[in-house]
Design an enzyme around this catalytic site. Structure first.
Site: not given
Ligand code: ADP
Length: 541
Positions: A182, A329, A438, A443
Site C-alpha cells: 500500500t 487490499e 468531526k 461528520w
C-alpha cells in the site's frame, strides 16, 4: 455432507499462460518504447519469453515463494514478468518507482526481494536504494542498451534459458503469486500478498459483462501503471480472454495516449482521473483530430471521477466513462458504477448522480458500513466506514501485525473509506476515515467540500482538512490553488458553498497556496498538508 463430484481443478496463473499459448498465439501486444517507437509481438512470443524467464529464475537459484521485484512501466517485458515470475513458483513484487527512496528501500527489504527487474530508464531510481537492500540479482530491462555495472541484461538472462525446460507446474491455488505494498498514506507501507486463486477469480470477475465485459475482440490500454495494484488486474484479465494489449510504456501524456487509442483501435482503457482530465482537455482543443470510435469504455478509478468529466466525455466525445472503486487490499476491484435496468428508468440527471458514485459491488464482493451506532441502513444518507469481504480481499497484511486491527473478528476488512450505501447498493465515498472532519459530533465530508470548491470557475485544486477547535473538536480548513490568471476571495468561495451545504459544513478558514502536496499515486497528501498547517487553530467560535 455429500460432496459434489466436480474435479478439483486448481485456479493458477500458469493455466492462463497455457490457454494463451494454445488459443491466442496470433494476438498482438504493442508497446510504446522510451524513444516513442512501437514494439510489436504476439502472444506466442510472449508465452515463449515468459517461459524462458521462469526457467532462468530457477536457474539462478530462486526457490518457490521467493520474491522478484520489478521497477518498470507498462511494457511487454513487464507482462512477461507478470506471468513468468509466478509460473516459476516465485512471487511477483511490483514496486512503485515514484515513491521516495527510503520507502523503496524499506519495501524491498521487508519483502526480501532477491531479484530486481529494472527498466533501463529507472536504473537511477534503483541505484538510489540498491545498497540498502538484499537484492542478489539486479537485471536491467533493455533492448540492446548499455548494461550498468553490477547488473545483468534481461535479454541475456532470457537467451541463456531453454524454453523446453519449462514444465507447466501443478501449483496449489492458495500459493502466493504476487504482492503489492500500500502506498503508505496511512503509516508504514504494508504488503498485500495475492494468491494464484485470488488473481484468477479476480480476472474472471473483471471480464464479466457488468464489470469490464472483456473478450478476445477487445484491445485494452492500461494507463494505470503495472506497479499500481497490478494495473487493476487488466494484464491478467486481458491474457485470460485473449484481448490485444496496448502498453503505453512511460508515455502517459495526453497526446501519446490519444495516438495510441486511435492507432491501435483501443476498445477499453483505464486510469486515474488526472490522466483522463488531461486527455479531455486535449480532445476539447482538437475535437476532430482523433477517431476514437472504437473506444467503448473508459474506466476511471483510484480517486473520484468528477461528474463533470463523465458528462463531458459522453456529451462532447461520445465516450462512456465507467467509474470504479478498489484498493490494493482487494486486487483491487470492489465496485463499479454500472446502472441496472431499474436505474435506467430514472431521469437522466439522476442517472448521472449514480454514475458519479463508486458503484455497486462486483460478484463475490460483499459490503457493509459501520457507523457510530452499528451498521448503517442502505438509505444513501447515513455515513459509515466501509467493510468488505470476498475471495480476493486480503485476510491479513504480510508480516505486519500492526495492521491487524483492519481485519474484524468475523472476517471482514475495514477499508478506511467513509461511505453511504443507497437502496441500489451503490456506495458513495464521502471521505477517508482519517480525513473525515468531526465537528460537534457530526461528520463533515472533506471530499464533498473539495468537489464543490473545484467546481468554482477560478479554482484549480482544493483540499480540505480538519483543524483542531476548542468548541467543536474539529473544523474544516480549505487549501486552495487558483487557476492561472483567475482570482477569488474567501467570501466568493464561501457564498459559492453556501448554496449547497449546511452552515456548519462551511470551512472556517481558506488558505491560498501554490500547490497541494500529492502522493506517489496522484492523490492529495493530506498528511503533509496537515503538517503544513499544524498549530493552526480555528478562531471563529
Ligand atoms: P492508498 O490507500 O495507499 O492510496 P490504494 O491505491 O489501494 O492505496 O487506494 C485505495 C483508496 O483509493 C481507496 O480506499 C479509496 O480511498 C481511494 N479510491 C479508489 N478508487 C476510488 C474512487 N473511484 N473514488 C474515490 N476514491 C477512490
Amino acid at each position: 455432507m455429500l460432496e459434489g463430484l466436480a474435479q478439483d481443478f486448481q485456479l493458477t496463473l500458469p493455466y492462463i499462460l497455457r490457454r494463451a499459448e494454445q488459443l491466442y498465439g496470433y494476438r498482438e501486444i504493442v508497446t510504446r518504447r522510451p524513444d516513442r517507437s512501437f514494439h510489436r509481438h504476439t502472444f506466442a512470443d510472449f508465452v515463449s519469453r515468459a517461459k524462458k524467464l521462469a526457467v532462468a529464475l530457477k536457474g539462478i537459484g530462486l526457490e518457490p515463494g521467493d520474491r522478484v521485484g520489478t521497477l518498470g512501466w507498462n511494457t511487454y517485458q513487464h507482462l512477461e514478468a507478470y506471468f513468468g515470475v509466478p509460473s516459476s513458483g516465485a512471487v511477483l513484487h511490483t514496486l512503485n518507482p515514484r515513491l521516495h527512496e527510503d520507502d523503496l528501500a524499506y519495501i524491498a527489504n521487508h519483502a526480501e526481494d532477491r531479484v530486481m527487474l529494472v527498466d533501463e530508464a529507472l536504473v537511477p531510481v534503483f541505484e538510489k536504494f540498491r545498497e540498502r537492500t538484499g537484492v542478489e540479482h539486479a537485471v536491467v530491462v533493455t533492448e540492446g542498451g548499455e548494461v550498468p555495472h553490477g547488473m545483468i541484461s534481461y535479454e541475456d538472462l532470457l537467451s541463456g534459458a531453454e524454453e523446453d525446460r519449462f514444465e507447466y507446474p501443478d501449483f496449489d491455488e492458495k500459493q502466493a503469486s504476487a504482492m503489492c505494498y500500500t502506498s503508505g498514506t496511512t503509516g508504514r507501507p504494508k504488503g498485500v500478498l495475492y494468491s494464484h486463486r485470488s488473481i484468477v477469480l479476480h480476472s474472471m470477475m473483471s471480464a464479466m459483462g457488468n464489470t469490464f465485459a472483456l473478450s478476445e475482440a477487445d484491445c485494452v490500454l492500461p494507463v494505470v501503471p503495472m506497479f499500481h495494484v497490478n494495473a487493476w488486474g487488466l494484464p491478467f484479465a486481458s491474457v485470460l480472454v485473449g484481448a490485444k494489449l496496448m502498453m503505453p510504456g512511460p508515455h502517459l501524456d495526453a497526446e501519446s495516449l490519444l495516438e495510441d487509442l486511435e492507432e491501435e483501435e483501443v476498445t477499453l482503457t483505464a486510469g486515474v482521473p488526472t490522466v483522463f482530465l488531461a486527455v479531455l482537455q486535449k480532445l476539447d482543443e482538437e475535437p476532430d483530430r482523433y477517431d476514437l470510435s472504437k473506444l467503448r469504455t473508459m474506466v476511471i478509478g483510484g480517486s473520484a471521477a468528477p461528474k463533470g468529466v463523465i458528462k463531458a466525455y459522453e456529451e462532447r466525445h461520445g465516450i462512456e466513462v465507467l467509474h470504479a472503486w478498489g484498493m490494493t487490499e482487494m486486487d483491487p476491484i470492489g465496485t463499479v458504477a454500472h446502472l441496472t435496468t431499474e436505474m435506467k428508468k430514472l431521469p437522466e440527471e439522476e442517472q448521472l448522480e449514480y454514475r458519479a458514485k463508486q458503484g455497486y459491488p462486483v460478484p463475490f464482493v460483499e459490503i457493509r458500513a459501520r457507523g457510530d451506532e452499528g451498521f448503517v441502513p442502505w438509505d444513501g444518507e447515513t455515513m459509515g466506514e466501509l467493510e468488505v469481504r470476498g475471495p480476493w480481499v486480503a485476510r491479513s497484511y504480510y508480516e505486519a501485525p500492526d495492521g491487524d486491527d483492519k481485519f474484524t473478528d468475523d472476517g471482514w476488512f475495514t477499508t478506511g473509506d467513509i461511505v453511504t450505501i443507497d437502496r441500489f447498493g451503490f456506495i458513495k465515498i464521502t471521505d477517508r476515515s482519517k480525513d473525515l472532519i468531526k465537528s460537534g459530533g457530526e461528520w463533515i465530508s472533506s471530499v464533498e467540500l473539495e468537489n464543490a470548491l473545484m467546481a468554482h470557475p477560478a479554482v484549480s485544486q482544493a483540499a480540505v482538512i480538519a483543524i483542531p477547535d476548542e468548541k467543536w473538536d474539529e473544523r474544516p480548513l480549505a487549501a486552495i490553488v487558483l487557476k492561472e490568471g483567475e482570482s477569488a476571495t474567501e467570501e466568493d468561495l464561501q457564498s459559492h458553498l453556501e448554496k449547497d451545504f449546511a452552515k456548519f459544513w462551511l470551512p472556517d478558514a481558506y488558505e491560498f497556496v501554490e500547490s497541494i502536496p500529492m502522493t506517489a499515486t496522484g492523490k492529495f497528501q493530506k498528511l503533509k498538508l496537515r503538517e503544513q498547517f499544524e498549530g493552526y487553530t480555528s478562531t471563529k467560535n
